[in-house]
Motif scaffolding. Structure first.
Motif, PDB file in Angstrom:
ATOM      1  N   ILE A 105       0.879  -1.167   0.000  1.00  0.00           N
ATOM      2  CA  ILE A 105       0.000   0.000   0.000  1.00  0.00           C
ATOM      3  C   ILE A 105       0.917   1.216   0.000  1.00  0.00           C
ATOM      4  O   ILE A 105       1.736   1.384   0.903  1.00  0.00           O
ATOM      5  CB  ILE A 105      -0.935  -0.008   1.225  1.00  0.00           C
ATOM      6  N   ILE A 106       0.798   2.023  -1.042  1.00  0.00           N
ATOM      7  CA  ILE A 106       1.677   3.171  -1.249  1.00  0.00           C
ATOM      8  C   ILE A 106       0.914   4.438  -0.885  1.00  0.00           C
ATOM      9  O   ILE A 106      -0.104   4.744  -1.509  1.00  0.00           O
ATOM     10  CB  ILE A 106       2.128   3.253  -2.731  1.00  0.00           C
ATOM     11  N   LEU A 107       1.391   5.154   0.104  1.00  0.00           N
ATOM     12  CA  LEU A 107       0.737   6.398   0.523  1.00  0.00           C
ATOM     13  C   LEU A 107       1.388   7.575  -0.183  1.00  0.00           C
ATOM     14  O   LEU A 107       2.614   7.736  -0.132  1.00  0.00           O
ATOM     15  CB  LEU A 107       0.833   6.562   2.041  1.00  0.00           C
ATOM     16  N   ILE A 108       0.560   8.380  -0.872  1.00  0.00           N
ATOM     17  CA  ILE A 108       1.041   9.569  -1.557  1.00  0.00           C
ATOM     18  C   ILE A 108       0.262  10.772  -1.039  1.00  0.00           C
ATOM     19  O   ILE A 108      -0.859  10.630  -0.552  1.00  0.00           O
ATOM     20  CB  ILE A 108       0.925   9.449  -3.098  1.00  0.00           C
ATOM     21  N   GLY A 109       0.872  11.943  -1.144  1.00  0.00           N
ATOM     22  CA  GLY A 109       0.202  13.159  -0.712  1.00  0.00           C
ATOM     23  C   GLY A 109       1.206  14.208  -0.288  1.00  0.00           C
ATOM     24  O   GLY A 109       2.413  13.961  -0.232  1.00  0.00           O
ATOM     25  N   MET A 110       0.694  15.374   0.001  1.00  0.00           N
ATOM     26  CA  MET A 110       1.526  16.506   0.389  1.00  0.00           C
ATOM     27  C   MET A 110       2.205  16.260   1.735  1.00  0.00           C
ATOM     28  O   MET A 110       1.712  15.479   2.555  1.00  0.00           O
ATOM     29  CB  MET A 110       0.664  17.776   0.496  1.00  0.00           C
ATOM     30  N   PRO A 111       3.331  16.963   1.978  1.00  0.00           N
ATOM     31  CA  PRO A 111       3.899  16.949   3.324  1.00  0.00           C
ATOM     32  C   PRO A 111       2.820  17.406   4.309  1.00  0.00           C
ATOM     33  O   PRO A 111       2.050  18.318   4.016  1.00  0.00           O
ATOM     34  CB  PRO A 111       5.037  17.973   3.246  1.00  0.00           C
TER      35      PRO A 111
ATOM     36  N   LYS B 277       1.083  10.834   5.892  1.00  0.00           N
ATOM     37  CA  LYS B 277       1.570   9.582   5.296  1.00  0.00           C
ATOM     38  C   LYS B 277       2.351   8.728   6.298  1.00  0.00           C
ATOM     39  O   LYS B 277       2.128   7.529   6.394  1.00  0.00           O
ATOM     40  CB  LYS B 277       2.418   9.871   4.059  1.00  0.00           C
ATOM     41  N   SER B 278       3.261   9.346   7.031  1.00  0.00           N
ATOM     42  CA  SER B 278       4.080   8.571   7.977  1.00  0.00           C
ATOM     43  C   SER B 278       3.262   8.101   9.171  1.00  0.00           C
ATOM     44  O   SER B 278       3.313   6.921   9.547  1.00  0.00           O
ATOM     45  CB  SER B 278       5.271   9.402   8.458  1.00  0.00           C
ATOM     46  N   THR B 279       2.475   8.982   9.753  1.00  0.00           N
ATOM     47  CA  THR B 279       1.688   8.625  10.937  1.00  0.00           C
ATOM     48  C   THR B 279       0.611   7.605  10.600  1.00  0.00           C
ATOM     49  O   THR B 279       0.475   6.575  11.270  1.00  0.00           O
ATOM     50  CB  THR B 279       1.040   9.887  11.544  1.00  0.00           C
ATOM     51  N   VAL B 280      -0.160   7.876   9.560  1.00  0.00           N
ATOM     52  CA  VAL B 280      -1.219   6.944   9.150  1.00  0.00           C
ATOM     53  C   VAL B 280      -0.587   5.643   8.660  1.00  0.00           C
ATOM     54  O   VAL B 280      -1.137   4.559   8.886  1.00  0.00           O
ATOM     55  CB  VAL B 280      -2.125   7.580   8.075  1.00  0.00           C
ATOM     56  N   GLY B 281       0.571   5.731   8.034  1.00  0.00           N
ATOM     57  CA  GLY B 281       1.260   4.533   7.561  1.00  0.00           C
ATOM     58  C   GLY B 281       1.587   3.566   8.686  1.00  0.00           C
ATOM     59  O   GLY B 281       1.376   2.354   8.564  1.00  0.00           O
ATOM     60  N   VAL B 282       2.083   4.098   9.794  1.00  0.00           N
ATOM     61  CA  VAL B 282       2.396   3.251  10.950  1.00  0.00           C
ATOM     62  C   VAL B 282       1.111   2.633  11.504  1.00  0.00           C
ATOM     63  O   VAL B 282       1.069   1.438  11.831  1.00  0.00           O
ATOM     64  CB  VAL B 282       3.144   4.062  12.035  1.00  0.00           C
ATOM     65  N   LEU B 283       0.047   3.423  11.602  1.00  0.00           N
ATOM     66  CA  LEU B 283      -1.235   2.908  12.090  1.00  0.00           C
ATOM     67  C   LEU B 283      -1.764   1.794  11.175  1.00  0.00           C
ATOM     68  O   LEU B 283      -2.247   0.757  11.657  1.00  0.00           O
ATOM     69  CB  LEU B 283      -2.270   4.029  12.188  1.00  0.00           C
ATOM     70  N   LEU B 284      -1.667   2.024   9.861  1.00  0.00           N
ATOM     71  CA  LEU B 284      -2.115   1.009   8.906  1.00  0.00           C
ATOM     72  C   LEU B 284      -1.298  -0.274   9.027  1.00  0.00           C
ATOM     73  O   LEU B 284      -1.853  -1.379   8.975  1.00  0.00           O
ATOM     74  CB  LEU B 284      -1.999   1.532   7.473  1.00  0.00           C
ATOM     75  N   ALA B 285       0.017  -0.123   9.167  1.00  0.00           N
ATOM     76  CA  ALA B 285       0.888  -1.295   9.282  1.00  0.00           C
ATOM     77  C   ALA B 285       0.487  -2.135  10.497  1.00  0.00           C
ATOM     78  O   ALA B 285       0.395  -3.368  10.409  1.00  0.00           O
ATOM     79  CB  ALA B 285       2.347  -0.860   9.375  1.00  0.00           C
TER      80      ALA B 285
ATOM     81  N   LEU C 278      -3.109  -3.706   9.814  1.00  0.00           N
ATOM     82  CA  LEU C 278      -3.179  -4.739   8.776  1.00  0.00           C
ATOM     83  C   LEU C 278      -2.099  -5.817   8.917  1.00  0.00           C
ATOM     84  O   LEU C 278      -2.030  -6.730   8.100  1.00  0.00           O
ATOM     85  CB  LEU C 278      -3.092  -4.088   7.390  1.00  0.00           C
ATOM     86  N   GLY C 279      -1.243  -5.682   9.923  1.00  0.00           N
ATOM     87  CA  GLY C 279      -0.180  -6.670  10.115  1.00  0.00           C
ATOM     88  C   GLY C 279       0.843  -6.650   9.006  1.00  0.00           C
ATOM     89  O   GLY C 279       1.335  -7.689   8.566  1.00  0.00           O
ATOM     90  N   MET C 280       1.164  -5.442   8.547  1.00  0.00           N
ATOM     91  CA  MET C 280       2.130  -5.279   7.455  1.00  0.00           C
ATOM     92  C   MET C 280       3.365  -4.545   7.973  1.00  0.00           C
ATOM     93  O   MET C 280       3.344  -3.963   9.054  1.00  0.00           O
ATOM     94  CB  MET C 280       1.489  -4.494   6.306  1.00  0.00           C
ATOM     95  N   GLY C 281       4.433  -4.561   7.180  1.00  0.00           N
ATOM     96  CA  GLY C 281       5.612  -3.794   7.516  1.00  0.00           C
ATOM     97  C   GLY C 281       5.427  -2.335   7.110  1.00  0.00           C
ATOM     98  O   GLY C 281       4.444  -1.988   6.445  1.00  0.00           O
ATOM     99  N   PHE C 282       6.353  -1.492   7.513  1.00  0.00           N
ATOM    100  CA  PHE C 282       6.271  -0.061   7.201  1.00  0.00           C
ATOM    101  C   PHE C 282       7.609   0.437   6.690  1.00  0.00           C
ATOM    102  O   PHE C 282       8.648   0.161   7.280  1.00  0.00           O
ATOM    103  CB  PHE C 282       5.866   0.734   8.451  1.00  0.00           C
TER     104      PHE C 282
ATOM    105  N   HIS D 275       4.233  -6.689   0.841  1.00  0.00           N
ATOM    106  CA  HIS D 275       3.403  -6.643   2.056  1.00  0.00           C
ATOM    107  C   HIS D 275       3.847  -5.517   2.990  1.00  0.00           C
ATOM    108  O   HIS D 275       3.968  -5.705   4.194  1.00  0.00           O
ATOM    109  CB  HIS D 275       3.465  -8.009   2.762  1.00  0.00           C
ATOM    110  N   GLN D 276       4.090  -4.341   2.395  1.00  0.00           N
ATOM    111  CA  GLN D 276       4.542  -3.183   3.161  1.00  0.00           C
ATOM    112  C   GLN D 276       3.609  -1.995   2.946  1.00  0.00           C
ATOM    113  O   GLN D 276       3.021  -1.845   1.874  1.00  0.00           O
ATOM    114  CB  GLN D 276       5.947  -2.753   2.718  1.00  0.00           C
ATOM    115  N   ILE D 277       3.520  -1.170   3.973  1.00  0.00           N
ATOM    116  CA  ILE D 277       2.934   0.156   3.818  1.00  0.00           C
ATOM    117  C   ILE D 277       4.120   1.048   3.462  1.00  0.00           C
ATOM    118  O   ILE D 277       5.098   1.110   4.213  1.00  0.00           O
ATOM    119  CB  ILE D 277       2.282   0.659   5.126  1.00  0.00           C
TER     120      ILE D 277
END
Length: 175
Positions: A10-16, A20-28, A31-35, A77-79
């Motif tokens: 899952i690739i997170l894109i968007g403005m600074p 992306k980083s905070t939600v990415g860790v939550l998603l990982a 969903l039991g994925m790496g970050f 299998h990474q965010i």
């Protein structure tokens, strides 16, 4: 839960400042994925902060390094939290999307300004004469172009954005 192939990223894109980083860790965690935070990989490769790259070599050098890091990235299998300028490289986005779903975390310009404050110290890849508003307009089109899923962040906290991403992923065709 989303119906993703176990190898899919899952690739997170968007403005600074879009989360992306905070939600990415939550998603990982959810969903039991790496970050993977590609800004950190860029800094590791360059041996400098993003801002130092921009200050010393210019914004194009940052984009070039970012593209090289993204093209080298071979994970499953990474965010993946990308830098805001990842979308400037069609080759990098094609590489990432070959094994992933791109999620655009969409927040309005006023929220970007509130969250990042003094953007001159953030290592943002932009022309020296370019305002944050102009950069936002330029990038917005690219984020929309590459997004498989767009999630609005306005009026939502990070957990709610995470919930919206998970729900949105569940509505996509199996990948």
């Amino acid at each position: 839960m989303p119906q993703l192939d176990p190898a899919t990223n899952i690739i997170l894109i968007g403005m600074p400042g879009s989360g992306k980083s905070t939600v990415g860790v939550l998603l990982a965690k959810r969903l039991g994925m790496g970050f993977v935070d590609t800004d950190l990989l860029i800094q590791e490769k360059a041996g400098r902060t993003l801002q130092e790259i921009v200050d010393q070599d210019g914004y194009q050098a940052l984009r070039h390094t970012e593209e090289a890091v993204l093209l080298d990235l071979k994970v499953q299998h990474q965010i993946i939290s990308t830098g805001g300028s990842a979308v400037y490289s069609a080759a990098a986005m094609q590489h990432l999307k070959a094994n992933g779903v791109a999620v655009f975390l969409d927040i309005p310009l006023k929220r970007v300004i509130e969250r990042i404050g003094d953007h001159s110290a953030r290592g943002i890849s932009r022309r020296p004469d370019q305002s944050l508003g102009e950069l936002f307009e330029e990038r917005y089109q690219l984020y929309c172009q590459y997004a498989d899923l767009t999630v609005a962040g306005e009026g939502r906290n990070q957990d709610e954005v995470c919930d919206a991403v998970v729900k949105g992923l569940g509505s996509l065709p199996v990948r």
